[in-house]
Design a protein around this motif. Structure first.
Motif, mmCIF file in Angstrom:
data_model
loop_
_atom_site.group_PDB
_atom_site.id
_atom_site.type_symbol
_atom_site.label_atom_id
_atom_site.label_comp_id
_atom_site.label_asym_id
_atom_site.label_seq_id
_atom_site.Cartn_x
_atom_site.Cartn_y
_atom_site.Cartn_z
ATOM 1 N N LEU A 243 -1.679 22.372 -26.060
ATOM 2 C CA LEU A 243 -2.134 21.510 -26.424
ATOM 3 C C LEU A 243 -1.360 19.988 -25.880
ATOM 4 C CD1 LEU A 243 -1.003 23.113 -30.122
ATOM 5 C CD2 LEU A 243 -3.190 22.849 -28.985
ATOM 6 N N TRP B 49 -6.988 19.608 -37.940
ATOM 7 C CA TRP B 49 -7.403 19.509 -36.260
ATOM 8 C C TRP B 49 -6.001 18.834 -35.524
ATOM 9 C CZ3 TRP B 49 -6.500 23.117 -32.055
ATOM 10 C CH2 TRP B 49 -7.261 23.006 -31.022
ATOM 11 N N GLY B 50 -5.419 19.214 -34.647
ATOM 12 C CA GLY B 50 -4.461 18.350 -34.481
ATOM 13 C C GLY B 50 -4.102 16.719 -35.028
ATOM 14 N N MET C 103 2.659 19.202 -33.707
ATOM 15 C CA MET C 103 1.409 19.697 -32.901
ATOM 16 C C MET C 103 0.551 20.887 -33.520
ATOM 17 S SD MET C 103 -0.542 17.482 -31.277
ATOM 18 C CE MET C 103 -2.744 18.595 -30.541
ATOM 19 N N SER D 81 0.015 21.144 -37.448
ATOM 20 C CA SER D 81 -1.081 20.825 -37.374
ATOM 21 C C SER D 81 -2.738 21.288 -36.514
ATOM 22 C CB SER D 81 -1.098 19.296 -36.864
ATOM 23 O OG SER D 81 -1.593 19.067 -35.752
ATOM 24 N N SER D 82 -2.045 21.919 -35.867
ATOM 25 C CA SER D 82 -3.236 23.140 -35.164
ATOM 26 C C SER D 82 -3.144 24.749 -35.499
ATOM 27 C CB SER D 82 -3.268 22.845 -33.802
ATOM 28 O OG SER D 82 -3.067 21.537 -33.160
ATOM 29 N N LYS D 83 -1.844 25.079 -36.452
ATOM 30 C CA LYS D 83 -2.265 26.440 -36.843
ATOM 31 C C LYS D 83 -4.413 26.906 -37.507
ATOM 32 C CE LYS D 83 1.947 27.763 -38.682
ATOM 33 N NZ LYS D 83 2.874 27.442 -39.904
ATOM 34 N N PRO E 282 0.453 29.095 -28.759
ATOM 35 C CA PRO E 282 -0.123 28.142 -28.770
ATOM 36 C C PRO E 282 1.077 27.512 -27.774
ATOM 37 C CG PRO E 282 1.323 28.406 -30.667
ATOM 38 C CD PRO E 282 0.662 30.025 -30.075
ATOM 39 N N VAL F 58 -6.747 26.737 -37.029
ATOM 40 C CA VAL F 58 -7.525 26.453 -36.455
ATOM 41 C C VAL F 58 -7.649 27.167 -35.289
ATOM 42 C CG1 VAL F 58 -8.620 25.351 -34.102
ATOM 43 C CG2 VAL F 58 -9.155 23.934 -36.499
ATOM 44 N N LEU F 59 -5.863 27.935 -34.998
ATOM 45 C CA LEU F 59 -6.015 28.528 -33.749
ATOM 46 C C LEU F 59 -6.414 30.040 -34.805
ATOM 47 C CD1 LEU F 59 -2.719 27.414 -32.707
ATOM 48 C CD2 LEU F 59 -4.814 27.191 -31.446
ATOM 49 N N TYR G 18 -6.269 21.919 -25.321
ATOM 50 C CA TYR G 18 -6.972 21.039 -25.785
ATOM 51 C C TYR G 18 -6.536 19.570 -24.696
ATOM 52 C CZ TYR G 18 -7.535 17.087 -29.777
ATOM 53 O OH TYR G 18 -7.329 16.112 -30.276
#
Length: 291
Positions: free
Chosen positions: A36, A256-257, A45, A48-50, A66, A52-53, A88
């Protein structure tokens, strides 16, 4: 004799395929490491992506790990060395990774905020600043994000050059902050007079209560920039690529992020980032030297 000859011919035909070397196929993965870009601090980061992952894990069955580097080139180097499978990346970072790490763009986010897969670079100053144009930046302190950052360095630098300014001489002092959040805070806390940041990351910082909208004014806005892509190493095995393509196509209504709530991901390809390479030409940049 004819019968013996026929038997030998048949034996040769049977054995021949075994003697022809077949290219080794990459084994399907069980763990996927995703890099990321450091647009926010590392913990923010990942947080805020958790979702989606987690969706990727549920859809593919892969263990998702990640990874957030301290800078853009850390992610690119991890891709190049095979420590990352997917990343990303910012648009310029992707153009570089495509050259040096054999990375390939395959998906791009569309956010609910603007229903678009493009964003903008901004130059911001404090609300009370007397700076209201590019010309008035002369003699002031300025923060870029990272040498490889699209909206935090390269697009604004190209715009300044097109306007006739030499960025090496325009500012009294220039710093690279390392992240968009750091640049935003540098302006807010009067560490620098102005900074170049992504519009969506500024909006995210405001939404998270890190800064207030009334703290800033915008003195320049770029033309649309193609959004940061998801990329994979080209040598990733086909089965894993197919799983990822299907999984990303199904992701929507999740944060997402730094991009906020997703409308979804859409397929993309390397050609979509030709405008980035064209901007590199304007700047006379050798992407391979952007370290």
């Amino acid at each position: 004799m004819k019968r013996m000859s026929s038997l030998l011919s048949a034996l040769c035909l049977a054995v021949l395929p075994l003697l022809v070397a077949t290219p080794a196929q990459a084994e399907p993965k069980t763990t996927l490491t995703i890099g990321l870009i450091p647009s926010e601090d590392s913990q923010a980061m990942v947080e805020s992506s958790k979702q989606v992952l987690e969706s990727l894990h549920q859809q593919t069955g892969l263990t998702i790990k990640p990874f957030v580097a301290t800078d853009y080139n850390g992610v690119i180097e991890a891709l190049r060395s095979g420590k990352l499978d997917v990343a990303y990346l910012g648009p310029f970072s992707y153009a570089l990774a495509n050259q040096v790490a054999d990375a390939e763009a395959f998906a791009v986010a569309v956010t609910k905020k603007n229903n678009s897969s493009a964003y903008h670079s901004l130059i911001i100053v404090r609300k009370e600043s007397d700076i209201s144009s590019l010309a008035q930046l002369k003699g002031h302190t300025f923060a870029f994000v990272d040498p490889s950052s699209t909206s935090g360095h390269l697009f604004p630098k190209a715009a300044l050059q097109k306007a006739g300014y030499d960025t090496d001489k325009l500012f009294s002092r220039t710093v690279f902050s390392g992240s968009h959040d750091a640049s935003i805070l540098a302006v807010a806390n009067k560490k620098v007079d102005a900074a170049a940041v992504a519009d969506r990351i500024l909006a995210s910082a405001i939404a998270r209560g890190i800064v207030k909208q009334d703290d800033f004014k915008v003195v320049w806005t770029s033309s649309p920039i193609p959004e940061s892509p998801m990329v994979w190493r080209k040598d990733l095995d086909p089965a894993t690529k197919e799983k990822l393509s299907k999984a990303f196509a199904n992701i929507k209504d999740l944060p997402w992020g730094d991009q906020g709530m997703l409308a979804g991901f859409q397929p993309t390809n390397d050609a979509a980032y030709d405008i980035i390479r064209e901007t590199a030409k304007v700047l006379d940049l050798d992407l391979r030297k952007m370290k």
